[in-house]
Design an enzyme around this catalytic site. Sequence first.
Site, PDB file in Angstrom:
ATOM      1  N   GLY A  13       0.817  -1.215   0.000  1.00 21.23           N
ATOM      2  CA  GLY A  13       0.000   0.000   0.000  1.00 21.23           C
ATOM      3  C   GLY A  13       0.847   1.261   0.000  1.00 21.23           C
ATOM      4  O   GLY A  13       0.607   2.197  -0.776  1.00 21.23           O
ATOM      5  N   ARG A  83       1.867 -13.497   2.728  1.00 22.31           N
ATOM      6  CA  ARG A  83       2.327 -14.845   3.090  1.00 22.31           C
ATOM      7  C   ARG A  83       3.775 -14.823   3.579  1.00 22.31           C
ATOM      8  O   ARG A  83       4.521 -13.874   3.330  1.00 22.31           O
ATOM      9  CB  ARG A  83       2.156 -15.814   1.922  1.00 22.31           C
ATOM     10  CG  ARG A  83       2.985 -15.515   0.706  1.00 22.31           C
ATOM     11  CD  ARG A  83       2.858 -16.632  -0.318  1.00 22.31           C
ATOM     12  NE  ARG A  83       3.151 -16.172  -1.671  1.00 22.31           N
ATOM     13  CZ  ARG A  83       3.332 -16.987  -2.700  1.00 22.31           C
ATOM     14  NH1 ARG A  83       3.256 -18.287  -2.534  1.00 22.31           N
ATOM     15  NH2 ARG A  83       3.590 -16.500  -3.902  1.00 22.31           N
ATOM     16  N   ILE A 119      -6.205  -5.956  -4.199  1.00 27.94           N
ATOM     17  CA  ILE A 119      -4.830  -6.469  -4.258  1.00 27.94           C
ATOM     18  C   ILE A 119      -4.668  -7.638  -3.278  1.00 27.94           C
ATOM     19  O   ILE A 119      -3.924  -8.583  -3.545  1.00 27.94           O
ATOM     20  CB  ILE A 119      -3.808  -5.364  -3.872  1.00 27.94           C
ATOM     21  CG1 ILE A 119      -4.066  -4.047  -4.630  1.00 27.94           C
ATOM     22  CG2 ILE A 119      -2.374  -5.848  -4.074  1.00 27.94           C
ATOM     23  CD1 ILE A 119      -3.806  -4.097  -6.110  1.00 27.94           C
ATOM     24  N   ASN A 121      -4.541 -10.903  -1.069  1.00 31.17           N
ATOM     25  CA  ASN A 121      -4.563 -12.299  -1.522  1.00 31.17           C
ATOM     26  C   ASN A 121      -5.425 -13.201  -0.651  1.00 31.17           C
ATOM     27  O   ASN A 121      -5.644 -12.878   0.517  1.00 31.17           O
ATOM     28  CB  ASN A 121      -3.126 -12.841  -1.517  1.00 31.17           C
ATOM     29  CG  ASN A 121      -2.425 -12.548  -2.827  1.00 31.17           C
ATOM     30  OD1 ASN A 121      -2.994 -12.690  -3.898  1.00 31.17           O
ATOM     31  ND2 ASN A 121      -1.160 -12.126  -2.729  1.00 31.17           N
ATOM     32  N   ARG A 152       6.627  -9.480 -14.476  1.00 32.51           N
ATOM     33  CA  ARG A 152       7.638 -10.491 -14.095  1.00 32.51           C
ATOM     34  C   ARG A 152       8.006 -11.364 -15.298  1.00 32.51           C
ATOM     35  O   ARG A 152       9.172 -11.711 -15.487  1.00 32.51           O
ATOM     36  CB  ARG A 152       7.096 -11.361 -12.952  1.00 32.51           C
ATOM     37  CG  ARG A 152       7.118 -10.616 -11.630  1.00 32.51           C
ATOM     38  CD  ARG A 152       6.655 -11.499 -10.496  1.00 32.51           C
ATOM     39  NE  ARG A 152       6.734 -10.781  -9.234  1.00 32.51           N
ATOM     40  CZ  ARG A 152       5.908 -10.956  -8.221  1.00 32.51           C
ATOM     41  NH1 ARG A 152       4.922 -11.838  -8.313  1.00 32.51           N
ATOM     42  NH2 ARG A 152       6.059 -10.275  -7.105  1.00 32.51           N
ATOM     43  N   HIS A 176      -4.062 -15.694 -10.168  1.00 29.44           N
ATOM     44  CA  HIS A 176      -2.806 -15.151  -9.628  1.00 29.44           C
ATOM     45  C   HIS A 176      -2.309 -16.091  -8.523  1.00 29.44           C
ATOM     46  O   HIS A 176      -2.292 -15.752  -7.344  1.00 29.44           O
ATOM     47  CB  HIS A 176      -3.059 -13.730  -9.095  1.00 29.44           C
ATOM     48  CG  HIS A 176      -1.851 -13.092  -8.476  1.00 29.44           C
ATOM     49  ND1 HIS A 176      -0.707 -12.814  -9.176  1.00 29.44           N
ATOM     50  CD2 HIS A 176      -1.616 -12.673  -7.204  1.00 29.44           C
ATOM     51  CE1 HIS A 176       0.182 -12.252  -8.363  1.00 29.44           C
ATOM     52  NE2 HIS A 176      -0.348 -12.174  -7.152  1.00 29.44           N
TER      53      HIS A 176
HETATM   54  N1  LIG Z   1      -2.407  -9.023  -5.999  1.00 22.00           N
HETATM   55  C1  LIG Z   1      -1.104  -8.978  -5.993  1.00 22.00           C
HETATM   56  O1  LIG Z   1      -0.466  -8.981  -7.062  1.00 22.00           O
HETATM   57  C2  LIG Z   1      -0.346  -8.894  -4.711  1.00 22.00           C
HETATM   58  C3  LIG Z   1      -0.997  -9.061  -3.517  1.00 22.00           C
HETATM   59  N2  LIG Z   1      -0.341  -8.930  -2.330  1.00 22.00           N
HETATM   60  C4  LIG Z   1      -1.148  -9.038  -1.116  1.00 22.00           C
HETATM   61  O2  LIG Z   1      -1.372  -7.729  -0.602  1.00 22.00           O
HETATM   62  C5  LIG Z   1      -1.610  -7.798   0.802  1.00 22.00           C
HETATM   63  C6  LIG Z   1      -0.732  -6.772   1.529  1.00 22.00           C
HETATM   64  O3  LIG Z   1       0.623  -7.141   1.448  1.00 22.00           O
HETATM   65  P1  LIG Z   1       1.737  -6.278   2.212  1.00 22.00           P
HETATM   66  O4  LIG Z   1       1.504  -4.845   1.994  1.00 22.00           O
HETATM   67  O5  LIG Z   1       3.041  -6.871   1.897  1.00 22.00           O
HETATM   68  O6  LIG Z   1       1.369  -6.613   3.741  1.00 22.00           O
HETATM   69  P2  LIG Z   1       1.714  -5.733   5.041  1.00 22.00           P
HETATM   70  O7  LIG Z   1       1.530  -6.618   6.226  1.00 22.00           O
HETATM   71  O8  LIG Z   1       2.991  -5.035   4.843  1.00 22.00           O
HETATM   72  O9  LIG Z   1       0.551  -4.635   5.045  1.00 22.00           O
HETATM   73  C7  LIG Z   1      -0.790  -4.922   5.243  1.00 22.00           C
HETATM   74  C8  LIG Z   1      -1.397  -3.762   6.008  1.00 22.00           C
HETATM   75  O10 LIG Z   1      -2.815  -3.955   6.085  1.00 22.00           O
HETATM   76  C9  LIG Z   1      -3.206  -3.381   7.300  1.00 22.00           C
HETATM   77  N3  LIG Z   1      -4.544  -3.838   7.688  1.00 22.00           N
HETATM   78  C10 LIG Z   1      -4.920  -5.034   8.189  1.00 22.00           C
HETATM   79  N4  LIG Z   1      -6.251  -5.033   8.426  1.00 22.00           N
HETATM   80  C11 LIG Z   1      -6.716  -3.827   8.053  1.00 22.00           C
HETATM   81  C12 LIG Z   1      -7.996  -3.231   8.038  1.00 22.00           C
HETATM   82  N5  LIG Z   1      -9.076  -3.883   8.470  1.00 22.00           N
HETATM   83  N6  LIG Z   1      -8.110  -1.951   7.609  1.00 22.00           N
HETATM   84  C13 LIG Z   1      -7.027  -1.273   7.175  1.00 22.00           C
HETATM   85  N7  LIG Z   1      -5.786  -1.788   7.154  1.00 22.00           N
HETATM   86  C14 LIG Z   1      -5.633  -3.057   7.592  1.00 22.00           C
HETATM   87  C15 LIG Z   1      -2.134  -3.808   8.285  1.00 22.00           C
HETATM   88  O11 LIG Z   1      -2.152  -3.020   9.476  1.00 22.00           O
HETATM   89  C16 LIG Z   1      -0.886  -3.609   7.431  1.00 22.00           C
HETATM   90  O12 LIG Z   1      -0.310  -2.336   7.628  1.00 22.00           O
HETATM   91  C17 LIG Z   1      -1.332  -9.252   1.184  1.00 22.00           C
HETATM   92  O13 LIG Z   1      -2.554  -9.969   1.293  1.00 22.00           O
HETATM   93  C18 LIG Z   1      -0.499  -9.775   0.033  1.00 22.00           C
HETATM   94  O14 LIG Z   1      -0.591 -11.155  -0.101  1.00 22.00           O
HETATM   95  C19 LIG Z   1       0.991  -8.640  -2.281  1.00 22.00           C
HETATM   96  C20 LIG Z   1       1.699  -8.493  -3.442  1.00 22.00           C
HETATM   97  C21 LIG Z   1       1.102  -8.645  -4.740  1.00 22.00           C
HETATM   98  O1  LIG Z   2       3.622 -13.770  -3.585  1.00 20.14           O
HETATM   99  C1  LIG Z   2       2.786 -13.234  -2.829  1.00 20.14           C
HETATM  100  O2  LIG Z   2       2.229 -13.805  -1.891  1.00 20.14           O
HETATM  101  C2  LIG Z   2       2.411 -11.812  -3.090  1.00 20.14           C
HETATM  102  C3  LIG Z   2       1.974 -11.703  -4.466  1.00 20.14           C
HETATM  103  O3  LIG Z   2       0.839 -11.956  -4.813  1.00 20.14           O
HETATM  104  C4  LIG Z   2       3.020 -11.503  -5.473  1.00 20.14           C
HETATM  105  O4  LIG Z   2       4.073 -10.921  -5.175  1.00 20.14           O
HETATM  106  O5  LIG Z   2       2.792 -11.936  -6.600  1.00 20.14           O
END
Ligand SMILES: NC(=O)C1=CN([C@@H]2O[C@H](COP(=O)(O)OP(=O)(O)OC[C@H]3O[C@@H](n4cnc5c(N)ncnc54)[C@H](O)[C@@H]3O)[C@@H](O)[C@H]2O)C=CC1
Ligand SMILES: O=C([O-])CC(=O)C(=O)O
Length: 313
Positions: A13, A83, A119, A121, A152, A176
């Site tokens: 974010g 994860r 976004i 997962n 990628r 994904h």
């Molecule tokens: N779709 C995609 O291509 C990708 C998806 N992701 C997913 O994105 C998500 C976030 O990943 P990161 O930023 O690395 O995790 P992170 O742990 O760094 O950040 C997640 C944030 O969400 C906040 N949060 C949790 N519950 C909340 C709520 N109810 N309201 C507001 N904020 C809340 C947490 O306090 C934390 O700051 C994960 O589920 C990850 O798997 C990550 C990379 C690529």
């Molecule tokens: O790998 C993960 O869990 C996060 C994600 O979706 C990505 O980076 O593609």
Amino acid sequence: MSKVTVVGAGNVGATCANVIATREIADEVVLLDIKEGVAEGKMLDIFQTATLMDFDTKLTGVTNDYAATAGSDVVVITSGMPRKPGMTREELIGVNAGIVSSVVENVLKYSPKAIILIISNPMDTMTYLALKKSGLPKNQIFGMGGALDTARFKCYLSKALNANSNEIEGMVIGGHGDTTMIPLAGKAAYKGIPVTELLSKEELDKVVADTMVGGATLTKLLGTSAWYAPGAAAAYVVESIIRDQKKVIVSCTALDGEYGQKDICIGVPAVIGKNGVEKILSLNLTADEKALFEKSAEAVRKTNAVLKEINAL
Ligand SMILES: NC(=O)C1=CN([C@@H]2O[C@H](COP(=O)(O)OP(=O)(O)OC[C@H]3O[C@@H](n4cnc5c(N)ncnc54)[C@H](O)[C@@H]3O)[C@@H](O)[C@H]2O)C=CC1
Ligand SMILES: O=C([O-])CC(=O)C(=O)O
């Protein structure tokens, strides 16, 4: 005046907000998190780069204050757990389903017309959940995965070809997930030359395999999942919406007969503009590609079915 809200001020974010700010994609960016002070701190930190990076996007960080997000044109939902090494994205469903549902509900109270980009997962299933729970038209709510997986794929192709990644055409469709994404090697090209003519089958198979586990590889290296490319990929989609660029971006969108599928959200090439998903492009898939797509959809459906088992839907 364009306004974008990013929910979740974690790795993805905050990176997304930073890219939107530094590239001046929107006039205003609001970052929201439940952790007290984190979004405020990250936005202040980013604001302090304004004179160094030469941008003047208005930046606001808030702790769970949805009133500050009112009237957003686009809302990016990154809230939820990432994860750890050894996990699949699908294992995050139990924790993230509740978070995504409540966030979408709160967002819509203040920005009923916003285009919502999921976004968190497992993204295909979180998009399906958000679509079903919100009752929004399918153009208005969709997920980002294909933009990242495609980036990628081009990265690994550029390494194998020793070529500039910006001069490579290609896309990754399907779910994904480590086993559900489908890098379309047979349709990728370097300056119009099919990559199948430039790389051996072994080299190309390796590019495909590396792309599919691209997220897992980074998770192993970093101890948590990636954020620079994911944040930039989300900002790339936001830009196409805000600037009505009508870029073709593989996006996780609801299918209603396209690609032979119904009642599912999965990655297909789509025209992304001010109305969100404005059109789904129909690719001429080979029999093998079609079979892979069907298998991918079946796997995504299986994860979607878990939503009922855990009473999330
Ligand atoms: N779709 C995609 O291509 C990708 C998806 N992701 C997913 O994105 C998500 C976030 O990943 P990161 O930023 O690395 O995790 P992170 O742990 O760094 O950040 C997640 C944030 O969400 C906040 N949060 C949790 N519950 C909340 C709520 N109810 N309201 C507001 N904020 C809340 C947490 O306090 C934390 O700051 C994960 O589920 C990850 O798997 C990550 C990379 C690529
Ligand atoms: O790998 C993960 O869990 C996060 C994600 O979706 C990505 O980076 O593609």
